[in-house]
Design a protein around this motif. Structure first.
Motif, PDB file in Angstrom:
ATOM      1  N   VAL A   1      13.336 -24.210 -14.893  1.00 17.69           N
ATOM      2  CA  VAL A   1      12.890 -23.191 -13.945  1.00 17.69           C
ATOM      3  C   VAL A   1      12.319 -22.016 -14.728  1.00 17.69           C
ATOM      4  O   VAL A   1      12.611 -21.827 -15.909  1.00 17.69           O
ATOM      5  CB  VAL A   1      14.035 -22.720 -13.018  1.00 17.69           C
ATOM      6  N   GLY A   2      11.487 -21.251 -14.065  1.00 17.04           N
ATOM      7  CA  GLY A   2      10.876 -20.095 -14.705  1.00 17.04           C
ATOM      8  C   GLY A   2       9.517 -20.386 -15.304  1.00 17.04           C
ATOM      9  O   GLY A   2       9.051 -19.657 -16.171  1.00 17.04           O
ATOM     10  N   GLY A   3       8.831 -21.412 -14.817  1.00 15.69           N
ATOM     11  CA  GLY A   3       7.486 -21.725 -15.295  1.00 15.69           C
ATOM     12  C   GLY A   3       6.466 -20.751 -14.723  1.00 15.69           C
ATOM     13  O   GLY A   3       6.788 -19.861 -13.938  1.00 15.69           O
TER      14      GLY A   3
ATOM     15  N   ASP B   1      12.698 -20.183  -7.120  1.00 18.53           N
ATOM     16  CA  ASP B   1      13.378 -20.557  -8.359  1.00 18.53           C
ATOM     17  C   ASP B   1      12.965 -19.713  -9.558  1.00 18.53           C
ATOM     18  O   ASP B   1      13.407 -19.967 -10.671  1.00 18.53           O
ATOM     19  CB  ASP B   1      13.131 -22.039  -8.670  1.00 18.53           C
ATOM     20  N   GLY B   2      12.111 -18.735  -9.340  1.00 18.76           N
ATOM     21  CA  GLY B   2      11.684 -17.877 -10.441  1.00 18.76           C
ATOM     22  C   GLY B   2      10.411 -18.332 -11.136  1.00 18.76           C
ATOM     23  O   GLY B   2      10.019 -17.754 -12.150  1.00 18.76           O
ATOM     24  N   ASN B   3       9.743 -19.351 -10.621  1.00 14.08           N
ATOM     25  CA  ASN B   3       8.450 -19.757 -11.160  1.00 14.08           C
ATOM     26  C   ASN B   3       7.400 -18.752 -10.694  1.00 14.08           C
ATOM     27  O   ASN B   3       7.369 -18.374  -9.528  1.00 14.08           O
ATOM     28  CB  ASN B   3       8.079 -21.158 -10.661  1.00 14.08           C
ATOM     29  N   ARG B   4       6.539 -18.319 -11.620  1.00 19.16           N
ATOM     30  CA  ARG B   4       5.525 -17.310 -11.287  1.00 19.16           C
ATOM     31  C   ARG B   4       4.183 -17.981 -11.016  1.00 19.16           C
ATOM     32  O   ARG B   4       3.732 -18.834 -11.785  1.00 19.16           O
ATOM     33  CB  ARG B   4       5.392 -16.305 -12.421  1.00 19.16           C
ATOM     34  N   LEU B   5       3.565 -17.566  -9.926  1.00 18.90           N
ATOM     35  CA  LEU B   5       2.249 -18.064  -9.534  1.00 18.90           C
ATOM     36  C   LEU B   5       1.283 -16.895  -9.561  1.00 18.90           C
ATOM     37  O   LEU B   5       1.420 -15.938  -8.802  1.00 18.90           O
ATOM     38  CB  LEU B   5       2.305 -18.669  -8.126  1.00 18.90           C
TER      39      LEU B   5
ATOM     40  N   THR C   1      15.086 -26.149  -7.473  1.00 18.47           N
ATOM     41  CA  THR C   1      16.503 -26.500  -7.385  1.00 18.47           C
ATOM     42  C   THR C   1      16.952 -26.802  -5.970  1.00 18.47           C
ATOM     43  O   THR C   1      18.054 -27.301  -5.772  1.00 18.47           O
ATOM     44  CB  THR C   1      17.381 -25.367  -7.947  1.00 18.47           C
ATOM     45  N   ASN C   2      16.088 -26.525  -4.982  1.00 24.29           N
ATOM     46  CA  ASN C   2      16.422 -26.775  -3.588  1.00 24.29           C
ATOM     47  C   ASN C   2      15.135 -27.129  -2.856  1.00 24.29           C
ATOM     48  O   ASN C   2      14.341 -26.242  -2.528  1.00 24.29           O
ATOM     49  CB  ASN C   2      17.087 -25.525  -2.992  1.00 24.29           C
TER      50      ASN C   2
END
Length: 118
Positions: free
Chosen positions: A63-65, A108-112, A12-13
């Motif tokens: 978001v949140g992938g 953005d809350g994406n988990r790696l 998102t940014n």
């Protein structure tokens, strides 16, 4: 092994995400696209032969992938990220399926999830 799928994560940014992925995790920007200044940014980044798409386009994905990245040395990778100020959600931990894994969450809350096979 050649990567045959490129995961796409919603951001998102772009400025904030660049700092996380480029400065913090050591990815490099392969290319980027923006239709006009002020429009959403789409970029391809790569680190150690692993490529991701990052997109500000709201219609591309949510978001949140989550992405699962296989790496050769989880402890060294974790230490490298930590030395750049990246805080993991979970430190390197052995799993019942014979990997050592640690988890990060991007801005953005994406988990790696980074995993070393044993």
């Amino acid at each position: 092994m050649t990567q045959t799928v490129i995961p796409q994560l919603r951001i998102t940014n772009a400025k904030r995400s660049r700092a996380f992925y480029i400065d913090g995790l050591g990815f490099t920007v392969d290319w980027e696209h923006q239709f006009e200044p002020g429009f959403p940014l789409f970029l391809q980044i790569t680190r150690a032969g692993q490529t991701l798409f990052l997109t500000e386009h709201a219609g591309d994905c949510q978001v949140g992938g989550a992405v699962y990245l296989l790496i050769p040395d989880a402890l060294a990778c974790y230490a490298d990220f930590a030395s750049k100020g990246v805080v993991a959600d979970q430190p390197p931990t052995p799993t019942p399926w014979d990997t050592i894994e640690f988890v990060l969450t991007d801005p953005d809350g994406n988990r790696l999830r980074f995993a070393q096979e044993q």
